[in-house]
Write a protein that holds these residues in place. Structure first.
Motif, mmCIF file in Angstrom:
data_model
loop_
_atom_site.group_PDB
_atom_site.id
_atom_site.type_symbol
_atom_site.label_atom_id
_atom_site.label_comp_id
_atom_site.label_asym_id
_atom_site.label_seq_id
_atom_site.Cartn_x
_atom_site.Cartn_y
_atom_site.Cartn_z
ATOM 1 N N GLY A 137 3.604 76.378 80.942
ATOM 2 C CA GLY A 137 2.780 76.082 82.112
ATOM 3 C C GLY A 137 1.699 77.109 82.359
ATOM 4 N N ALA A 138 1.620 78.131 81.504
ATOM 5 C CA ALA A 138 0.610 79.179 81.683
ATOM 6 C C ALA A 138 -0.798 78.605 81.688
ATOM 7 C CB ALA A 138 0.748 80.236 80.588
ATOM 8 N N VAL A 139 -1.030 77.566 80.884
ATOM 9 C CA VAL A 139 -2.372 76.975 80.822
ATOM 10 C C VAL A 139 -2.746 76.371 82.171
ATOM 11 C CG1 VAL A 139 -3.810 75.225 79.717
ATOM 12 C CG2 VAL A 139 -2.209 76.574 78.349
ATOM 13 N N LEU A 140 -1.810 75.646 82.789
ATOM 14 C CA LEU A 140 -2.089 75.064 84.107
ATOM 15 C C LEU A 140 -2.300 76.153 85.156
ATOM 16 C CD1 LEU A 140 0.445 72.062 84.245
ATOM 17 C CD2 LEU A 140 -2.000 72.010 83.717
ATOM 18 N N THR A 141 -1.512 77.211 85.074
ATOM 19 C CA THR A 141 -1.663 78.314 86.020
ATOM 20 C C THR A 141 -3.026 78.977 85.861
ATOM 21 O OG1 THR A 141 0.722 78.704 86.017
ATOM 22 C CG2 THR A 141 -0.671 80.497 86.810
ATOM 23 N N LEU A 142 -3.447 79.197 84.619
ATOM 24 C CA LEU A 142 -4.760 79.799 84.382
ATOM 25 C C LEU A 142 -5.881 78.889 84.861
ATOM 26 C CD1 LEU A 142 -4.170 81.342 80.840
ATOM 27 C CD2 LEU A 142 -4.524 82.596 82.972
ATOM 28 N N LEU A 143 -5.739 77.574 84.652
ATOM 29 C CA LEU A 143 -6.750 76.641 85.138
ATOM 30 C C LEU A 143 -6.822 76.663 86.667
ATOM 31 C CD1 LEU A 143 -6.161 73.599 82.751
ATOM 32 C CD2 LEU A 143 -8.174 75.087 82.813
ATOM 33 N N ALA A 144 -5.659 76.781 87.318
ATOM 34 C CA ALA A 144 -5.643 76.891 88.778
ATOM 35 C C ALA A 144 -6.320 78.186 89.219
ATOM 36 C CB ALA A 144 -4.210 76.828 89.302
ATOM 37 N N GLY A 145 -6.035 79.274 88.498
ATOM 38 C CA GLY A 145 -6.668 80.549 88.821
ATOM 39 C C GLY A 145 -8.174 80.494 88.664
ATOM 40 N N VAL A 146 -8.649 79.824 87.614
ATOM 41 C CA VAL A 146 -10.088 79.684 87.406
ATOM 42 C C VAL A 146 -10.706 78.827 88.504
ATOM 43 C CG1 VAL A 146 -11.833 78.682 85.876
ATOM 44 C CG2 VAL A 146 -10.001 80.084 84.918
ATOM 45 N N THR A 147 -9.986 77.775 88.934
ATOM 46 C CA THR A 147 -10.501 76.905 90.000
ATOM 47 C C THR A 147 -10.713 77.689 91.292
ATOM 48 O OG1 THR A 147 -9.375 74.983 89.049
ATOM 49 C CG2 THR A 147 -10.039 74.835 91.360
ATOM 50 N N VAL A 148 -9.721 78.497 91.691
ATOM 51 C CA VAL A 148 -9.880 79.317 92.897
ATOM 52 C C VAL A 148 -10.971 80.363 92.677
ATOM 53 C CG1 VAL A 148 -8.725 80.870 94.521
ATOM 54 C CG2 VAL A 148 -7.483 78.938 93.560
ATOM 55 N N SER A 149 -11.062 80.886 91.447
ATOM 56 C CA SER A 149 -12.097 81.880 91.148
ATOM 57 C C SER A 149 -13.490 81.278 91.250
ATOM 58 C CB SER A 149 -11.874 82.462 89.748
ATOM 59 O OG SER A 149 -10.671 83.211 89.699
ATOM 60 N N ILE A 150 -13.635 79.995 90.923
ATOM 61 C CA ILE A 150 -14.932 79.335 91.091
ATOM 62 C C ILE A 150 -15.317 79.316 92.572
ATOM 63 C CG2 ILE A 150 -16.125 77.107 90.943
ATOM 64 C CD1 ILE A 150 -14.563 76.621 88.333
ATOM 65 N N ALA A 151 -14.316 79.075 93.435
ATOM 66 C CA ALA A 151 -14.590 79.108 94.876
ATOM 67 C C ALA A 151 -14.994 80.513 95.315
ATOM 68 C CB ALA A 151 -13.352 78.637 95.646
ATOM 69 N N VAL A 152 -14.302 81.535 94.774
ATOM 70 C CA VAL A 152 -14.696 82.918 95.070
ATOM 71 C C VAL A 152 -16.100 83.183 94.530
ATOM 72 C CG1 VAL A 152 -14.142 85.358 94.710
ATOM 73 C CG2 VAL A 152 -12.297 83.706 95.042
ATOM 74 N N GLY A 153 -16.379 82.666 93.326
ATOM 75 C CA GLY A 153 -17.700 82.834 92.729
ATOM 76 C C GLY A 153 -18.798 82.217 93.584
ATOM 77 N N CYS A 154 -18.505 81.092 94.241
ATOM 78 C CA CYS A 154 -19.486 80.493 95.151
ATOM 79 C C CYS A 154 -19.828 81.456 96.283
ATOM 80 C CB CYS A 154 -18.934 79.185 95.722
ATOM 81 S SG CYS A 154 -18.892 77.808 94.557
ATOM 82 N N CYS A 155 -18.807 82.160 96.790
ATOM 83 C CA CYS A 155 -19.045 83.133 97.860
ATOM 84 C C CYS A 155 -19.908 84.286 97.345
ATOM 85 C CB CYS A 155 -17.711 83.658 98.401
ATOM 86 S SG CYS A 155 -16.654 82.392 99.133
ATOM 87 N N TYR A 156 -19.576 84.803 96.153
ATOM 88 C CA TYR A 156 -20.376 85.881 95.564
ATOM 89 C C TYR A 156 -21.818 85.422 95.349
ATOM 90 C CZ TYR A 156 -16.944 89.523 94.395
ATOM 91 O OH TYR A 156 -16.045 90.548 94.451
ATOM 92 N N ALA A 157 -21.988 84.217 94.814
ATOM 93 C CA ALA A 157 -23.331 83.756 94.450
ATOM 94 C C ALA A 157 -24.201 83.549 95.687
ATOM 95 C CB ALA A 157 -23.233 82.460 93.642
ATOM 96 N N GLU A 158 -23.656 82.916 96.720
ATOM 97 C CA GLU A 158 -24.468 82.678 97.916
ATOM 98 C C GLU A 158 -24.763 83.978 98.649
ATOM 99 O OE1 GLU A 158 -24.357 80.058 102.037
ATOM 100 O OE2 GLU A 158 -23.810 79.176 100.107
ATOM 101 N N LEU A 159 -23.723 84.780 98.880
ATOM 102 C CA LEU A 159 -23.930 86.027 99.618
ATOM 103 C C LEU A 159 -24.749 87.024 98.801
ATOM 104 C CD1 LEU A 159 -20.341 86.422 101.098
ATOM 105 C CD2 LEU A 159 -22.404 85.736 102.331
ATOM 106 N N GLY A 160 -24.538 87.035 97.480
ATOM 107 C CA GLY A 160 -25.270 87.962 96.630
ATOM 108 C C GLY A 160 -26.754 87.661 96.558
ATOM 109 N N THR A 161 -27.130 86.379 96.675
ATOM 110 C CA THR A 161 -28.552 86.044 96.689
ATOM 111 C C THR A 161 -29.151 86.169 98.091
ATOM 112 O OG1 THR A 161 -27.934 83.695 96.843
ATOM 113 C CG2 THR A 161 -28.489 84.551 94.667
ATOM 114 N N LEU A 162 -28.306 86.117 99.121
ATOM 115 C CA LEU A 162 -28.779 86.408 100.470
ATOM 116 C C LEU A 162 -29.043 87.893 100.652
ATOM 117 C CD1 LEU A 162 -26.610 84.232 102.896
ATOM 118 C CD2 LEU A 162 -29.101 84.334 102.836
ATOM 119 N N ARG A 163 -28.157 88.729 100.085
ATOM 120 C CA ARG A 163 -28.266 90.181 100.221
ATOM 121 C C ARG A 163 -28.146 90.836 98.852
ATOM 122 N NH1 ARG A 163 -30.068 88.811 104.124
ATOM 123 N NH2 ARG A 163 -29.725 89.431 106.282
ATOM 124 N N PRO A 164 -29.201 90.749 98.008
ATOM 125 C CA PRO A 164 -29.143 91.311 96.655
ATOM 126 C C PRO A 164 -29.224 92.835 96.678
ATOM 127 C CG PRO A 164 -31.305 90.354 97.058
ATOM 128 C CD PRO A 164 -30.473 90.046 98.257
#
Length: 459
Positions: free
Chosen positions: A54-81
């Protein structure tokens, strides 16, 4: 004759970094900080041991949440570079105190993680020569610090070469696993968790959630793109691109070899009892295993180099934003006349890591890093919920789709994960927060007009 009064001299402009980094260089540096090969070979075995097929499913879940974190980095990082990264974003959205506490948590990570990673170098050189772990870790930290004071383009080239080597090592594992497949893809869709002794238990949501924070840590590092904001030529456009390109490439480099490994090991019990070196040695012999281990050692060196480089930028930004007494700030904001790097700040954050690797049992702090990464991500998600207020709505920035869903996903997933962390690690993290809160209340707040004034350089 009465002389007319002279106008007061204008305050000198704050020191700034040169914009010389394109999208490709930013992605290479960011991906090198994620260092997918070292994540694959050092962290993923823990996921395999606890999650089985099940490690593959766990890693895919981790990447999915990381994409959400990445959205926060991308929006805030371009607001305040800003090279301040997380602390500049949180300060703009949640205020000075929250921003300062974010800096305190982040700087703790920046001090602790590089020497922890550097200590692993000796383990992967053991097939070639016997090396003392502490000595090897100190040498890697020292070399990384020396390279990090060079100009950003030179470092992008160096890390790009190292990154190519580590990706080749990951590709070798993937190719060997697929060509030695022992089972079909159904094991990925109906996974089990082996006990290492011939038995197995079902894989369920509770098992997946138990491994989620580690799975996210595997691809952690894509936020490095925001630390490079002041050296990227077009930050309002390319920060978001660097975040998602590096996250996506890292996910592929890590997950594809994991799929191949789950399919190719002789028994699923090997996922609990073995390592990637063992798997490669079984599939291709000692020579290939030694070459892969050398690739892992190079990946570790690459990660440490990029971390020291980015850490120097954060310390530089904090001094420019007047977090420290004037003599300290003046030293930390010095720019090298030839290389254009914040060399004093880089030395200030890199050299203590040399001593920590050589003298301290710093690996005991590894659990603390997961807690701090989780808390910082929660602060970023909270900041992202404020990014669409009237004050910021019209500012030029990359805007995440489906807002506010991504930050809410991060808060829900990581809030649950935080409850599962060690009490000791939570207490230590609380101590870090208390220490930096005291500095803010006793030194920064009484000087609020002149100190901790977070700035964002012009594009």
């Amino acid at each position: 004759m009465i002389q007319p009064p002279t106008a007061p001299a204008a305050a000198p402009a704050p020191p700034s970094l040169a914009r010389m980094l394109g999208l490709f260089g930013a992605v290479m540096l960011t991906l090198s900080c994620i260092t997918p090969a070292s994540s694959l070979f050092i962290i993923v075995p823990e996921v395999l041991a606890g999650q089985g097929s099940g490690a593959v499913l766990t890693l895919l879940a981790g990447v999915t949440v990381s994409i959400a974190v990445g959205c926060c980095y991308a929006e805030l990082g371009t607001l305040r570079p800003s090279s301040g990264g997380e602390y500049a974003m949180v300060t703009a959205m949640l205020g000075r105190l929250c921003g300062w506490l974010t800096f305190g948590l982040s700087i703790t990570l920046l001090i602790v993680i590089p020497p922890i990673i550097a200590l692993g170098t000796a383990d992967y050189l053991s097939d070639l020569l016997a090396v003392d772990r502490a000595g090897a870790g100190a040498v890697v930290m020292l070399a990384a610090t020396a390279f990090a004071v060079l100009d950003i383009r030179s470092n992008a080239l160096i890390t790009g070469v190292f990154l190519a080597i580590e990706v080749v090592a990951a590709c070798v594992v993937a190719a060997l696993g697929f060509t030695h497949a022992q089972r079909g893809p159904e094991v990925l869709l109906s996974p089990v968790v082996p006990d290492g002794q011939g038995g197995a238990s079902p894989f369920g949501i509770a098992v997946l959630m138990a491994g989620l924070t580690v799975a996210m840590f595997v691809v952690n590092g894509f936020g490095t793109a925001t630390y490079l904001a002041e050296e990227i030529k077009e930050p309002r456009r390319d920060i978001a691109r660097a975040v998602f390109w590096s996250l996506g490439l890292a996910a592929v480099v890590i997950i594809v070899p994991v799929i191949a490994t789950v399919l190719g090991v002789g028994s699923l019990d090997d996922l609990v009892n073995g390592s990637f070196s063992d798997y490669v040695r079984t599939w291709a012999g000692d020579g290939v295993a030694t070459a892969v281990n050398l690739g892992i050692a190079i990946a570790i060196c690459n990660a440490v180099l990029v971390m020291v480089l980015q850490n120097g930028r954060v310390v530089f930004a904090s001094a420019r934003d007047r977090a420290w007494p004037a003599p300290v700030g003046a030293a930390l904001t010095r720019i090298h006349p030839r290389w254009g790097s914040p060399y004093v700040a880089t030395l200030a954050i890199g050299l203590p890591g040399v001593a920590m690797a050589a003298l301290l049992d710093i690996e005991q702090l590894l659990g603390l890093t997961s807690v701090i990464v989780t808390v910082v991500s929660l602060l970023l998600a909270a900041a992202a919920l404020r990014s669409r207020t009237a004050r910021h709505r019209e500012e030029r920035a990359w805007r995440m789709p489906l807002w506010p869903l991504p930050p809410l996903v991060v808060i829900a997933a990581l809030g649950y994960a935080l409850l599962e962390q060690s009490v000791t690690d939570l207490v230590v993290a609380g101590g870090v927060v208390a220490l930096f809160a005291a500095y803010y209340l006793l030194y920064l707040r009484p000087r609020h007009a002149t100190h901790w004034v977070v700035t964002v350089p012009e594009d």
